[in-house]
Enzyme design. Structure first.
Site, PDB file in Angstrom:
ATOM      1  N   TYR A   9       3.439 -12.242  -6.765  1.00 60.75           N
ATOM      2  CA  TYR A   9       3.861 -10.966  -7.527  1.00 60.75           C
ATOM      3  C   TYR A   9       5.225 -11.084  -8.176  1.00 60.75           C
ATOM      4  O   TYR A   9       6.287 -10.410  -8.256  1.00 60.75           O
ATOM      5  CB  TYR A   9       4.271  -9.744  -6.448  1.00 60.75           C
ATOM      6  N   TYR A 137      -1.670   0.876   1.382  1.00 64.67           N
ATOM      7  CA  TYR A 137      -1.976  -0.494   0.984  1.00 64.67           C
ATOM      8  C   TYR A 137      -2.905  -1.218   1.970  1.00 64.67           C
ATOM      9  O   TYR A 137      -2.533  -1.281   3.148  1.00 64.67           O
ATOM     10  CB  TYR A 137      -0.757  -1.220   0.904  1.00 64.67           C
ATOM     11  N   ASP A 231      -6.041   0.616   9.682  1.00 68.10           N
ATOM     12  CA  ASP A 231      -5.411  -0.639   9.339  1.00 68.10           C
ATOM     13  C   ASP A 231      -3.983  -0.551   9.997  1.00 68.10           C
ATOM     14  O   ASP A 231      -3.019  -0.007   9.415  1.00 68.10           O
ATOM     15  CB  ASP A 231      -5.207  -0.628   7.753  1.00 68.10           C
ATOM     16  N   LYS A 260      -0.239  -9.452  10.756  1.00 67.52           N
ATOM     17  CA  LYS A 260       1.142  -9.784  10.503  1.00 67.52           C
ATOM     18  C   LYS A 260       1.804 -10.085  11.991  1.00 67.52           C
ATOM     19  O   LYS A 260       2.211 -11.380  11.920  1.00 67.52           O
ATOM     20  CB  LYS A 260       1.769  -8.169   9.931  1.00 67.52           C
TER      21      LYS A 260
HETATM   22  C1  LIG Z   1       0.193  -6.945   4.589  1.00 68.38           C
HETATM   23  C2  LIG Z   1      -0.839  -5.914   4.863  1.00 68.38           C
HETATM   24  C3  LIG Z   1      -2.093  -6.293   4.726  1.00 68.38           C
HETATM   25  C4  LIG Z   1      -2.603  -7.830   3.981  1.00 68.38           C
HETATM   26  O1  LIG Z   1      -2.208  -8.512   4.877  1.00 68.38           O
HETATM   27  P1  LIG Z   1      -2.381 -10.060   4.202  1.00 68.38           P
HETATM   28  O2  LIG Z   1      -2.169 -10.984   5.494  1.00 68.38           O
HETATM   29  O3  LIG Z   1      -1.200 -10.179   3.309  1.00 68.38           O
HETATM   30  O4  LIG Z   1      -3.593 -10.159   3.408  1.00 68.38           O
HETATM   31  C5  LIG Z   1      -3.187  -5.238   4.811  1.00 68.38           C
HETATM   32  N1  LIG Z   1      -3.052  -3.955   5.110  1.00 68.38           N
HETATM   33  C6  LIG Z   1      -1.627  -3.693   5.679  1.00 68.38           C
HETATM   34  C7  LIG Z   1      -1.316  -2.506   6.260  1.00 68.38           C
HETATM   35  C8  LIG Z   1      -0.463  -4.617   5.284  1.00 68.38           C
HETATM   36  O5  LIG Z   1       0.667  -4.208   5.707  1.00 68.38           O
END
Ligand SMILES: *Cc1c(COP(=O)(O)O)cnc(C)c1O
Length: 411
Positions: A9, A137, A231, A260
């Site tokens: 980015y 996201y 998520d 994460k």
């Molecule tokens: C960071 C994130 C992702 C993507 O994870 P990556 O390891 O960067 O592919 C997906 N969903 C949420 C809510 C995130 O914070």
């Protein structure tokens, strides 16, 4: 020196060159010129125990000396089995079947595939769409961009490449819920699942919503016969004040995505966890009913060792109490930002502190001023946020909050 790196980015022609990190410890990052920065974001909120925790390091070292990796095709190993069992025990309800991958985006991709194939395996064709939400996201891959906020997911730029899903407003009140219900009444038959980040929409702007919204989504999913996918890549592992955000709503999703902070910021690892109800649709005499996914480095043994060690730390040390304390201190430290020019909102949930501005005009200048304060904070769009390690010292947290106040005061 970065002649051969392509940065994320980043408009590399105009951006300041990246800083070179040489060492980390706790909540500090040391640069090659000797500067030491107080870290306010824990490397995209992964390093929840601080950097270089000795227990995680020792576990990874021990695993490295024995078996760094084996393919999960036809082989399993104790670290993966143990981690899966521990995640199942920690997660609410009967979320108990764990599919490992290596990034948050892929964990979401797998959840989408699970949801779509769930219906196919049951003989229901045509349920190929996801219902996701504005401000959301879910990752950077093509599959996940399509379920991000249309702007964040660059839907217009990638038109024709992205699959089509429904991205609708998050129903926050009675009127929103009525509209959402009407939408589902018309479209649920072509949908597989509802997908949402619980309590906090993270990279889409650190937007908060109430637990009641999640309960309403659970009810809507049940009423219209859809799966509910949470998520928790951002919110998982204590960030919002409970181990998983969904606990605050008292709901159990059908599928949850984790990544994460899963390994305490040490290794790339992710998990998609399903309830028996989902898994049973894949359990059959027909080989075509198997889940069609399998990353090369799935359940990497080093990553599993790091994740198991991270869970040990959650058991041994009261991280959730630390999250509460961080939240209280940030609330105090950031309160004064409310009166600064261009600040439109200050909000804190768990160990997430957000200062939202009307807009950030001079992003490069703002980043430089933050660095000059000796802190590592990365504003994006119109917000500054803190997602520190749960082990951050109170004085370090004060340094971060003071830096934000000063930088915004001179804005
Ligand atoms: C960071 C994130 C992702 C993507 O994870 P990556 O390891 O960067 O592919 C997906 N969903 C949420 C809510 C995130 O914070």
């Amino acid at each position: 020196m970065t002649r051969h790196l392509w940065l994320p980015y980043t408009q590399m022609k105009t951006a300041d060159p990246p800083l070179r990190a040489v060492r980390t410890e706790g909540s500090r990052i040391t640069l090659d010129d000797g500067r030491v920065l107080v870290d306010g974001i824990a490397s995209w909120w992964t390093a929840c125990h601080g950097y270089n925790h000795s227990h995680i390091a020792a576990s990874v070292r021990e695993q490295l000396s024995r078996m760094p990796h084996v393919m999960l095709g036809g082989l399993v190993h104790e670290g993966a089995e143990r981690l899966a069992a521990r995640l199942a025990a920690l997660l609410p309800g009967d979320l108990e079947r764990v599919f490992f991958t290596d990034s948050g985006s892929v964990a979401v991709e797998v959840a989408i595939k699970m949801a779509v194939q769930f219906w196919l395996n049951r003989g229901e064709r045509g349920r190929t769409r996801l219902v996701a939400f504005a401000g959301g996201y879910h990752g950077d891959t093509l599959g996940t961009m399509a379920v991000c906020d249309p702007e964040e997911g660059m839907h217009s730029l990638f038109r024709g490449v992205l699959p089509e899903h429904h991205v609708v407003p998050l129903p926050r009140d009675e009127a929103g819920l009525a509209a959402f219900d009407a939408f589902l009444a018309a479209h649920a038959g072509s949908c597989a699942a509802i997908l949402v980040e619980p309590l906090v929409q993270g990279a889409g702007g650190m937007l908060f919503h109430d637990a009641a919204v999640l309960r309403a989504l659970r009810r809507a999913a049940d009423r219209h016969g859809l799966l509910l996918i949470l998520d928790e890549v951002f919110t998982g592992f204590g960030r919002t004040g409970t181990m998983f955000a969904c606990e605050q709503a008292g709901i159990v999703p059908d599928i949850v995505c984790l990544s994460k902070a899963l390994t305490g910021g040490t290794m790339a690892l992710a998990a998609t966890v399903a309830r028996p109800r989902v898994f049973e649709a894949f359990w059959s005499d027909d080989p075509a009913h198997a889940l069609a996914h399998g990353p090369t480095f799935m359940a990497n043994a080093l990553a599993c060792a790091a994740a198991n060690a991270s869970l040990d730390l959650f058991e041994r040390e009261d991280r959730l109490a630390q999250v509460d304390a961080i939240g209280a201190r940030m609330r105090e430290g950031l309160a004064a930002c409310r009166n600064l020019p261009r600040v439109v909102d200050v909000r804190v949930r768990g160990a997430i502190g957000v200062v939202e501005l009307e807009r950030i005009e001079d992003m490069r200048g703002l980043k430089r001023r933050l660095l000059a304060e000796g802190v590592w904070v990365r504003p994006f769009r119109n917000i500054l946020y803190l997602t520190p390690a749960f082990t951050i010292a109170p004085e370090e947290l004060d340094v971060l909050a003071a830096a934000l106040r000063r930088v915004l005061g001179n804005a």
